[in-house]
Write a protein that holds these residues in place. Structure first.
Motif, PDB file in Angstrom:
ATOM      1  N   GLU A 131       0.540  -1.186   0.022  1.00  0.00           N
ATOM      2  CA  GLU A 131      -0.378   0.041   0.277  1.00  0.00           C
ATOM      3  C   GLU A 131       0.243   0.758  -0.268  1.00  0.00           C
ATOM      4  N   GLN A 132       1.800   1.082   0.354  1.00  0.00           N
ATOM      5  CA  GLN A 132       2.997   2.421   0.412  1.00  0.00           C
ATOM      6  C   GLN A 132       3.948   2.359  -0.520  1.00  0.00           C
ATOM      7  N   ILE A 133       4.338   1.764  -1.541  1.00  0.00           N
ATOM      8  CA  ILE A 133       4.702   1.825  -2.587  1.00  0.00           C
ATOM      9  C   ILE A 133       3.640   2.024  -3.490  1.00  0.00           C
ATOM     10  N   ARG A 134       2.174   1.559  -3.674  1.00  0.00           N
ATOM     11  CA  ARG A 134       1.018   2.407  -5.009  1.00  0.00           C
ATOM     12  C   ARG A 134       0.988   3.595  -4.177  1.00  0.00           C
ATOM     13  N   GLU A 135       0.994   3.994  -2.313  1.00  0.00           N
ATOM     14  CA  GLU A 135       0.752   5.195  -2.400  1.00  0.00           C
ATOM     15  C   GLU A 135       2.306   6.568  -2.771  1.00  0.00           C
ATOM     16  N   TYR A 136       3.037   5.741  -2.836  1.00  0.00           N
ATOM     17  CA  TYR A 136       4.343   6.946  -3.574  1.00  0.00           C
ATOM     18  C   TYR A 136       4.754   6.631  -4.396  1.00  0.00           C
ATOM     19  N   VAL A 137       4.575   6.377  -5.528  1.00  0.00           N
ATOM     20  CA  VAL A 137       4.627   5.780  -6.281  1.00  0.00           C
ATOM     21  C   VAL A 137       3.330   6.848  -7.063  1.00  0.00           C
ATOM     22  N   ASP A 138       2.448   6.284  -6.760  1.00  0.00           N
ATOM     23  CA  ASP A 138       1.202   7.559  -7.148  1.00  0.00           C
ATOM     24  C   ASP A 138       1.434   8.928  -7.309  1.00  0.00           C
ATOM     25  N   GLU A 139       2.126   9.345  -5.636  1.00  0.00           N
ATOM     26  CA  GLU A 139       2.687  10.690  -5.376  1.00  0.00           C
ATOM     27  C   GLU A 139       3.923  11.216  -6.896  1.00  0.00           C
ATOM     28  N   PHE A 140       4.659   9.830  -7.308  1.00  0.00           N
ATOM     29  CA  PHE A 140       5.963  10.524  -7.681  1.00  0.00           C
ATOM     30  C   PHE A 140       5.046  10.532  -8.880  1.00  0.00           C
ATOM     31  N   THR A 141       4.800   9.795  -9.661  1.00  0.00           N
ATOM     32  CA  THR A 141       4.275  10.331 -11.258  1.00  0.00           C
ATOM     33  C   THR A 141       2.950  11.271 -11.677  1.00  0.00           C
ATOM     34  N   GLY A 142       2.352  11.362 -10.242  1.00  0.00           N
ATOM     35  CA  GLY A 142       1.195  12.581  -9.867  1.00  0.00           C
ATOM     36  C   GLY A 142       2.479  14.306 -10.765  1.00  0.00           C
TER      37      GLY A 142
END
Length: 246
Positions: A21-32
């Motif tokens: 869940e954390q990795i998804r969250e961090y990636v979403d913020e990064f790609t955003g």
């Protein structure tokens, strides 16, 4: 086709739900923020990931938890490395490996626990820098549907009118671009794509034999060869044979 924006595929295999869940969250913020395009697949069952790897699916990064439910983490990572020599392992919470283990698994990146957003983002930047700007995938857009094919998975490309047909071991893709445009893009990648005929480009890694005016690929596909390209094809066939002999 656009190779300017970095693209990555990340697989996460861990028994700890919060890590995925954390990795998804961090990636979403990064790609955003427009830094890259990143696909994340989270799997609790390592056999699901193993099946994907055996079916030649490639991930630029594989994040493996320290404690898996059904197999030792190092053993699992080692089995993946035997099938894929290029993927980068992210190892959250792992103890430092010894030299022999490092040589077997490298490249690896250690992540401390609890997982830090800043540390994870730093490793993403390092990985993107290592991979280069989208240089491992052929990207295309067909009627609004975007797709990507790993260059190394492409066996050959055939001209079909104003389009090209891209053949991999698993699928065929029709891309509405001229062969000349595809050839220009492929000229700048590590895979060696050869023009063997006015209608065909082949990936040199799959070239098996040459006989008269035909070449054979490792899966048995036969492709015509024009005389003007024969000398170069002969050289690649000879190089491939040397690699096999050792």
């Amino acid at each position: 086709m656009n190779r300017n924006l970095p693209y990555m595929k990340i697989a996460v295999c861990t028994s700890e739900v919060q890590i995925g869940e954390q990795i998804r969250e961090y990636v979403d913020e990064f790609t955003g923020k427009g830094n890259a395009q990143i696909q994340v697949d989270v799997m609790k069952n390592c056999y699901r990931l193993a099946k994907k790897i055996l079916n030649r699916e490639h991930y630029d990064v594989i994040c493996i938890g320290k404690n898996l439910r059904d197999i030792d983490s190092y053993t699992f990572a080692s089995s993946i490395r035997m099938a894929d020599r290029e993927t980068i392992f992210f190892l959250p919470g792992w103890n430092r490996l010894n030299l022999n283990q490092i040589e077997h698994l490298a490249p690896v990146s250690y992540l401390s626990m609890p997982l830090s957003k800043e540390e994870f983002r730093k490793e993403l930047y390092r990985t993107i820098s290592h991979l280069g700007p989208g240089s491992r995938y052929l990207s295309f857009d067909v009627q609004g549907q975007k797709g990507r094919v790993l260059y190394r998975d492409i066996e050959y490309i055939r001209k079909s009118g104003n389009s090209v047909l891209v053949f991999t071991m698993k699928e065929m893709y029709r891309i509405p671009v001229p062969m000349t445009e595809v050839e220009r893009e492929l000229a700048g990648v590590e895979e060696r794509f050869l023009r063997v005929h006015r209608d065909y480009l082949i990936n040199g890694r799959y070239l098996s034999w040459l006989w008269n005016q035909e070449v054979g690929l490792m899966d048995g596909t036969r492709i015509p060869v024009s005389r003007i390209y024969r000398t170069r094809v002969e050289r690649v066939v000879a190089e491939n044979r040397k690699k096999i002999v050792g």
